[in-house]
Design a protein around this motif. Structure first.
Motif, PDB file in Angstrom:
ATOM      1  N   ARG A 192      -1.390   5.206   1.687  1.00  0.00           N
ATOM      2  CA  ARG A 192      -1.547   3.773   1.583  1.00  0.00           C
ATOM      3  C   ARG A 192      -1.288   3.489  -0.050  1.00  0.00           C
ATOM      4  O   ARG A 192      -0.513   2.915  -0.569  1.00  0.00           O
ATOM      5  CB  ARG A 192      -3.040   3.358   1.489  1.00  0.00           C
ATOM      6  CG  ARG A 192      -3.359   3.244   2.997  1.00  0.00           C
ATOM      7  CD  ARG A 192      -4.500   2.275   3.217  1.00  0.00           C
ATOM      8  NE  ARG A 192      -5.786   2.485   2.189  1.00  0.00           N
ATOM      9  CZ  ARG A 192      -6.540   3.291   2.687  1.00  0.00           C
ATOM     10  NH1 ARG A 192      -6.768   3.836   3.998  1.00  0.00           N
ATOM     11  NH2 ARG A 192      -7.705   3.521   1.815  1.00  0.00           N
ATOM     12  N   ARG A 206     -19.467   3.441   0.809  1.00  0.00           N
ATOM     13  CA  ARG A 206     -18.638   2.921  -0.034  1.00  0.00           C
ATOM     14  C   ARG A 206     -19.089   1.595  -0.838  1.00  0.00           C
ATOM     15  O   ARG A 206     -18.839   1.211  -2.192  1.00  0.00           O
ATOM     16  CB  ARG A 206     -17.142   2.325   0.696  1.00  0.00           C
ATOM     17  CG  ARG A 206     -16.034   1.736  -0.035  1.00  0.00           C
ATOM     18  CD  ARG A 206     -14.816   1.511   0.864  1.00  0.00           C
ATOM     19  NE  ARG A 206     -13.528   0.904   0.145  1.00  0.00           N
ATOM     20  CZ  ARG A 206     -12.730   1.680  -0.332  1.00  0.00           C
ATOM     21  NH1 ARG A 206     -12.732   3.031  -0.114  1.00  0.00           N
ATOM     22  NH2 ARG A 206     -11.712   1.399  -1.085  1.00  0.00           N
ATOM     23  N   ASP A 220     -11.233   5.065  -3.273  1.00  0.00           N
ATOM     24  CA  ASP A 220     -10.311   5.959  -2.469  1.00  0.00           C
ATOM     25  C   ASP A 220     -10.067   7.462  -2.783  1.00  0.00           C
ATOM     26  O   ASP A 220     -10.449   8.274  -1.965  1.00  0.00           O
ATOM     27  CB  ASP A 220      -8.778   5.613  -2.128  1.00  0.00           C
ATOM     28  CG  ASP A 220      -8.703   4.262  -1.386  1.00  0.00           C
ATOM     29  OD1 ASP A 220      -9.594   3.772  -0.576  1.00  0.00           O
ATOM     30  OD2 ASP A 220      -7.632   3.383  -1.174  1.00  0.00           O
ATOM     31  N   GLY A 231     -13.489   8.863  -2.003  1.00  0.00           N
ATOM     32  CA  GLY A 231     -13.955   9.194  -0.689  1.00  0.00           C
ATOM     33  C   GLY A 231     -12.841  10.315  -0.247  1.00  0.00           C
ATOM     34  O   GLY A 231     -13.255  11.119   0.646  1.00  0.00           O
ATOM     35  N   LEU A 232     -11.789  10.470  -0.920  1.00  0.00           N
ATOM     36  CA  LEU A 232     -10.943  11.653  -0.744  1.00  0.00           C
ATOM     37  C   LEU A 232     -11.662  12.892  -1.205  1.00  0.00           C
ATOM     38  O   LEU A 232     -11.769  13.989  -0.399  1.00  0.00           O
ATOM     39  CB  LEU A 232      -9.491  11.552  -1.275  1.00  0.00           C
ATOM     40  CG  LEU A 232      -8.563  12.577  -0.805  1.00  0.00           C
ATOM     41  CD1 LEU A 232      -8.335  12.526   0.838  1.00  0.00           C
ATOM     42  CD2 LEU A 232      -7.268  12.516  -1.450  1.00  0.00           C
ATOM     43  N   SER A 275     -10.224  -0.340  -5.748  1.00  0.00           N
ATOM     44  CA  SER A 275      -9.986   0.144  -4.513  1.00  0.00           C
ATOM     45  C   SER A 275      -9.300   1.634  -4.788  1.00  0.00           C
ATOM     46  O   SER A 275      -9.927   2.525  -4.137  1.00  0.00           O
ATOM     47  CB  SER A 275      -9.035  -0.743  -3.998  1.00  0.00           C
ATOM     48  OG  SER A 275      -8.844  -0.149  -2.655  1.00  0.00           O
ATOM     49  N   ASP A 276      -8.363   1.972  -5.494  1.00  0.00           N
ATOM     50  CA  ASP A 276      -7.848   2.986  -5.742  1.00  0.00           C
ATOM     51  C   ASP A 276      -8.933   4.205  -6.289  1.00  0.00           C
ATOM     52  O   ASP A 276      -9.084   5.180  -5.578  1.00  0.00           O
ATOM     53  CB  ASP A 276      -6.763   2.980  -6.670  1.00  0.00           C
ATOM     54  CG  ASP A 276      -5.716   2.294  -6.369  1.00  0.00           C
ATOM     55  OD1 ASP A 276      -5.458   2.068  -4.992  1.00  0.00           O
ATOM     56  OD2 ASP A 276      -4.729   1.786  -7.216  1.00  0.00           O
ATOM     57  N   ASN A 327      -2.463   8.113  -9.479  1.00  0.00           N
ATOM     58  CA  ASN A 327      -3.339   6.912  -9.761  1.00  0.00           C
ATOM     59  C   ASN A 327      -3.330   6.919 -11.441  1.00  0.00           C
ATOM     60  O   ASN A 327      -2.856   5.844 -11.818  1.00  0.00           O
ATOM     61  CB  ASN A 327      -4.720   7.034  -9.147  1.00  0.00           C
ATOM     62  CG  ASN A 327      -5.526   5.809  -8.994  1.00  0.00           C
ATOM     63  OD1 ASN A 327      -5.051   4.770  -9.701  1.00  0.00           O
ATOM     64  ND2 ASN A 327      -6.520   5.549  -8.753  1.00  0.00           N
ATOM     65  N   HIS A 384      -3.356  12.610   4.661  1.00  0.00           N
ATOM     66  CA  HIS A 384      -4.601  11.975   4.002  1.00  0.00           C
ATOM     67  C   HIS A 384      -4.127  10.198   3.838  1.00  0.00           C
ATOM     68  O   HIS A 384      -3.404  10.121   3.035  1.00  0.00           O
ATOM     69  CB  HIS A 384      -4.911  12.572   2.713  1.00  0.00           C
ATOM     70  CG  HIS A 384      -5.019  14.063   2.781  1.00  0.00           C
ATOM     71  ND1 HIS A 384      -6.204  14.488   3.154  1.00  0.00           N
ATOM     72  CD2 HIS A 384      -4.250  14.923   2.313  1.00  0.00           C
ATOM     73  CE1 HIS A 384      -6.213  15.839   3.238  1.00  0.00           C
ATOM     74  NE2 HIS A 384      -4.979  16.147   2.750  1.00  0.00           N
ATOM     75  N   GLU A 385      -4.727   9.495   4.760  1.00  0.00           N
ATOM     76  CA  GLU A 385      -4.455   8.100   4.409  1.00  0.00           C
ATOM     77  C   GLU A 385      -4.770   7.606   3.218  1.00  0.00           C
ATOM     78  O   GLU A 385      -3.766   6.590   2.955  1.00  0.00           O
ATOM     79  CB  GLU A 385      -5.545   7.553   5.602  1.00  0.00           C
ATOM     80  CG  GLU A 385      -5.133   6.065   5.903  1.00  0.00           C
ATOM     81  CD  GLU A 385      -5.908   5.414   6.710  1.00  0.00           C
ATOM     82  OE1 GLU A 385      -6.076   3.928   6.860  1.00  0.00           O
ATOM     83  OE2 GLU A 385      -6.901   5.982   7.431  1.00  0.00           O
ATOM     84  N   PRO A 386      -5.652   7.845   2.613  1.00  0.00           N
ATOM     85  CA  PRO A 386      -5.588   7.171   1.077  1.00  0.00           C
ATOM     86  C   PRO A 386      -4.528   7.569   0.403  1.00  0.00           C
ATOM     87  O   PRO A 386      -4.025   6.665  -0.351  1.00  0.00           O
ATOM     88  CB  PRO A 386      -7.214   7.784   0.568  1.00  0.00           C
ATOM     89  CG  PRO A 386      -7.818   8.239   1.491  1.00  0.00           C
ATOM     90  CD  PRO A 386      -6.775   8.519   2.668  1.00  0.00           C
ATOM     91  N   ARG A 424     -14.822  11.355   3.188  1.00  0.00           N
ATOM     92  CA  ARG A 424     -14.707  10.023   3.603  1.00  0.00           C
ATOM     93  C   ARG A 424     -15.693   9.413   3.188  1.00  0.00           C
ATOM     94  O   ARG A 424     -16.835  10.007   2.683  1.00  0.00           O
ATOM     95  CB  ARG A 424     -14.671   9.988   5.273  1.00  0.00           C
ATOM     96  CG  ARG A 424     -15.932  10.330   5.883  1.00  0.00           C
ATOM     97  CD  ARG A 424     -15.948  10.188   7.386  1.00  0.00           C
ATOM     98  NE  ARG A 424     -17.337  10.790   7.848  1.00  0.00           N
ATOM     99  CZ  ARG A 424     -18.439  10.237   7.988  1.00  0.00           C
ATOM    100  NH1 ARG A 424     -18.385   8.869   7.378  1.00  0.00           N
ATOM    101  NH2 ARG A 424     -19.270  10.663   8.619  1.00  0.00           N
TER     102      ARG A 424
END
Length: 743
Positions: free
Chosen positions: A637, A520, A506, A509-510, A502-503, A606, A632-634, A514
């Protein structure tokens, strides 16, 4: 026949120290619990209420006599001589010695007073009467108190363990003193001595005078608190005593009384007061004192009958110490002035100075018996944990306390004090936040704690290189490479959440702006395939090639190509060639373009998170200017997961931001801001300070402090304690930090 009276040598009060128990002359055991400090004055009102309730519960739980012992003394300075580098083969040991030399020089030049609180537990006497002072008068032919020798000390140790749990609810850490700690405490009180066989070595020559006592060349004068404040007071009124600038010993003896006998006593007292009122009214005179006392007696009687309150016999003694009689008189005048401000009436027990001194010390013996009856609500106002120095024997050096002048030394990795070792440094530009963060890293370095620094403004390079660390310049053509797929190449423990995939998604996506649900899903399937079928180290370029082959010209493929080719490809799509073996490692991101900073920071964080889990040891992970990344939401989180789990791997996350408001614009940001157990809140604008007040429940006084704080001033929020500190570092730290920033 003439009876000759001979006093025993001073120091005979203690006959043995064994098994964590002090045995007094006559066989009575005592157990002493050392406590940490607590900044009650800096707590929010609701936190103060919880602390007071916990103190009430502690008092109600006592089944025997207890003494609160407060000691104020000047912190002694050790050798301030500056060490020589050739004497230390380890550079970190040399830097630690420089810090100790700086601290000792400060202690030598500036008087710093340390406040300590101990709890002394004694056995309950089965045949104990209501009050000692009623049925037992001091026999002037004997200075021995009435002792009970039936208790071996085990019940006291059980009480001490239960007391430690009650202290924890207050917010104070309790520790039952062992033999070595007890011997050290007694030696500090009685002075160094020479022990003979079977003797604890506390005997001293002394001179007992009418208004003072001389023990081993040091002079002491004692006072009895004869009357407490005559009006309603709030908890914390003992603070002037804790702020006393000199040697002070305060002994508060607390004896729980039987409720039924206390009700009988109050019943007779109420009857007498009513009779006085009737007599005064018939004669035409009004006794205001009696009229004001009767309602109080009725209120206490009703509270005792409902079991809301308990009654205690309380005696309060104060003793000051000085090197000579002149200094003793000066200290006595200062103590009397403090007591007058506190509305305390004190008297000197002339010709009983020895007994008063011993009653002030942590021996659990009230040799004078000057007791008053207090109910629980009155006694809780005598809460002794009012000021916090955060001054431990070992730990990180943070500066000095602006309220008490004491040094601020504590360990953020202390699991008993803090839920995690994370630190947030929040202050506006120019307030000294990066300076403060660097000082934390350097203090940890002297203690063998490593550090990893993500440096977007190239402010830490010179410092890291001077310490022999590794400073990596991440930019196109730098020759360094970090593989974005590294988190997927290392197995995790069975109990560890498997969120590495998932990381990575993300991160992709960044990079691409997106990823919608379909994109995804495609990227996830291709990533799994690349990892499963790789014969060599897989890199981000392998994912792009499969994605471009399956969906040529797609949005994700087009954007991702930029990250896997050219200079960016050599930086982020090649096997990792960066080594984290150095004690301190920094990553310079200044030359990355603005659009590349968020993906690069997430990639670094990460990858570093994976490295921290592989190599577990205490380390600080410092992320400067983190506020720029929170949009940035990712990243938000990921940082939340990192903050919640980094302690498991011995790490400490340090977040530095000049815009605290950025944290509270989103729910995730607010969670991230409130996660650290330690906060350094520097100078703020009014709007930002209001947000911090709401988030951390700051008082108005603390809010004003933030708005008027000067450079280097911070409000240190460490667990329940809130202490105004000034970051004052040793010259070697200042030189490294300032030179590193090019100032």
């Amino acid at each position: 026949m003439v009876k000759l009276f001979r006093r025993p040598t001073f120091g005979d009060e203690v006959s043995a120290v064994h098994g964590g128990v002090i045995t007094l002359r006559g066989g009575a055991p005592r157990v002493i619990v050392g406590t940490s400090s607590l900044n009650f004055e800096g707590m929010a009102p609701e936190e103060q209420s919880r602390t007071i309730q916990a103190f009430r519960d502690l008092l109600h739980a006592q089944s025997g006599p207890m003494q609160l012992y407060l000691r104020v003394r000047r912190v002694p300075a050790a050798d301030p001589t500056e060490p020589h580098a050739p004497d230390f083969p380890d550079p970190r040991a040399y830097l630690a010695a420089l810090t100790r030399s700086f601290v000792n020089t400060h202690l030598q030049d500036t008087p710093v007073y340390q406040r300590e609180v101990f709890v002394v537990l004694g056995p309950a006497e089965p045949a104990r009467q209501l009050l000692r002072s009623w049925l037992f008068r001091f026999d002037r032919t004997s200075d021995q108190a009435r002792f009970v020798s039936t208790d071996s000390g085990r019940p006291l140790r059980n009480r001490a363990q239960a007391l430690s749990e009650s202290l924890r609810r207050i917010g104070v850490k309790g520790r039952v003193l062992d033999d070595q700690s007890l011997s050290t405490l007694l030696t500090q009180l009685y002075g160094d001595g020479h022990a003979d066989d079977g003797d604890p070595g506390l005997r001293r020559a002394y001179a007992d005078r009418a208004d003072n006592i001389e023990v081993g060349g040091r002079y002491y004068a004692s006072f009895v608190v004869n009357r407490y404040p005559g009006e309603e007071v709030e908890p914390g009124w003992l603070l002037p005593l804790l702020s006393f600038k000199g040697e002070l010993h305060a002994g508060i003896h607390i004896l729980p009384l039987e409720t039924d006998r206390m009700l009988t006593l109050l019943h007779h007292r109420i009857r007498d007061l009513r009779a006085n009122d009737l007599a005064s009214l018939e004669s035409g005179a009004v006794d205001h004192t009696a009229m004001g006392t009767l309602p109080d007696a009725l209120t206490v009687h009703q509270a005792l009958a409902r079991n809301e309150e308990k009654a205690f016999a309380v005696s309060f003694y104060l003793t000051i110490g000085a090197e000579n009689p002149v200094a003793l008189r000066t200290q006595a005048d200062a103590l009397r002035a403090s007591c007058r401000r506190m509305m305390l009436q004190t008297v000197q027990p002339f010709f009983e100075m020895r007994q008063a001194l011993l009653s002030s010390w942590p021996l659990g013996t009230d040799l004078l018996g000057r007791e008053h009856i207090l109910h629980t609500s009155a006694l809780t106002t005598m809460l002794p944990w009012l000021q916090e120095d955060l001054s431990d024997a070992e730990g990180h050096y943070w500066g000095y306390n602006k309220e008490t002048g004491g040094l601020c030394v504590f360990d953020p990795f202390d699991a008993e004090r803090f839920s995690n070792a994370n630190i947030a440094v929040l202050a506006h530009s120019g307030a000294g936040k990066s300076y403060a963060a660097a000082s934390v890293v350097l203090s940890g370095h002297t203690r063998g704690i490593g550090a990893i620094v993500i440096d977007p403004e190239a402010e830490y390079g010179g410092m890291i290189r001077s310490l022999g660390g590794t400073y990596l310049h991440l930019s196109a053509g730098s020759g360094h490479a970090i593989n974005a797929l590294d988190p997927l190449l290392f197995a995790v423990e069975s109990d560890e959440p498997t969120d590495q995939l998932s990381d990575v998604l993300d991160l992709i996506g960044l990079m691409c702006g997106r990823l919608d649900e379909v994109e995804r899903a495609h990227v996830e399937a291709i990533t799994r395939s690349v990892i499963a079928n790789a014969h060599t180290t897989p890199v981000l370029g392998d994912i792009w090639r499969q994605l471009d082959g399956a969906q040529p010209g797609s949005r994700v493929s087009t954007i991702l190509r930029r990250w896997v080719t050219g200079d960016l490809g050599r930086l982020f799509s090649a096997p990792t060639n960066v080594d984290l073996a150095a004690d301190i490692v920094g990553f310079n991101l200044r030359d990355l373009s603005e659009e590349l900073v968020p993906p690069s920071c997430l990639l670094l964080a990460n990858w570093l998170w994976t490295a921290l889990r592989r190599d577990r040891r205490p380390r600080h992970l410092l992320i400067d200017e983190v506020g720029l990344l929170l949009e940035h939401e990712p990243i938000r989180r990921f940082l939340i997961r990192l903050a919640r789990r980094i302690r498991k791997y011995g790490g400490s996350l340090i977040l530095v931001s000049q815009n605290p408001g950025d944290f509270f614009e989103t729910k995730d940001g607010a969670v991230l801001a409130t996660n650290p157990s330690i906060l350094l809140l520097g100078s703020q604008k009014h709007s930002e300070a209001m947000k911090l007040q709401k988030a951390f429940n700051l008082t108005e006084r603390q809010l004003n402090y933030l708005e008027t704080a000067e450079r280097g001033d911070f409000l240190l929020v460490a667990g329940p304690n809130r202490v105004p500190v000034h970051v004052m570092v040793p010259p070697w730290m200042d030189e490294l930090i300032v030179k590193s920033r090019g100032h």
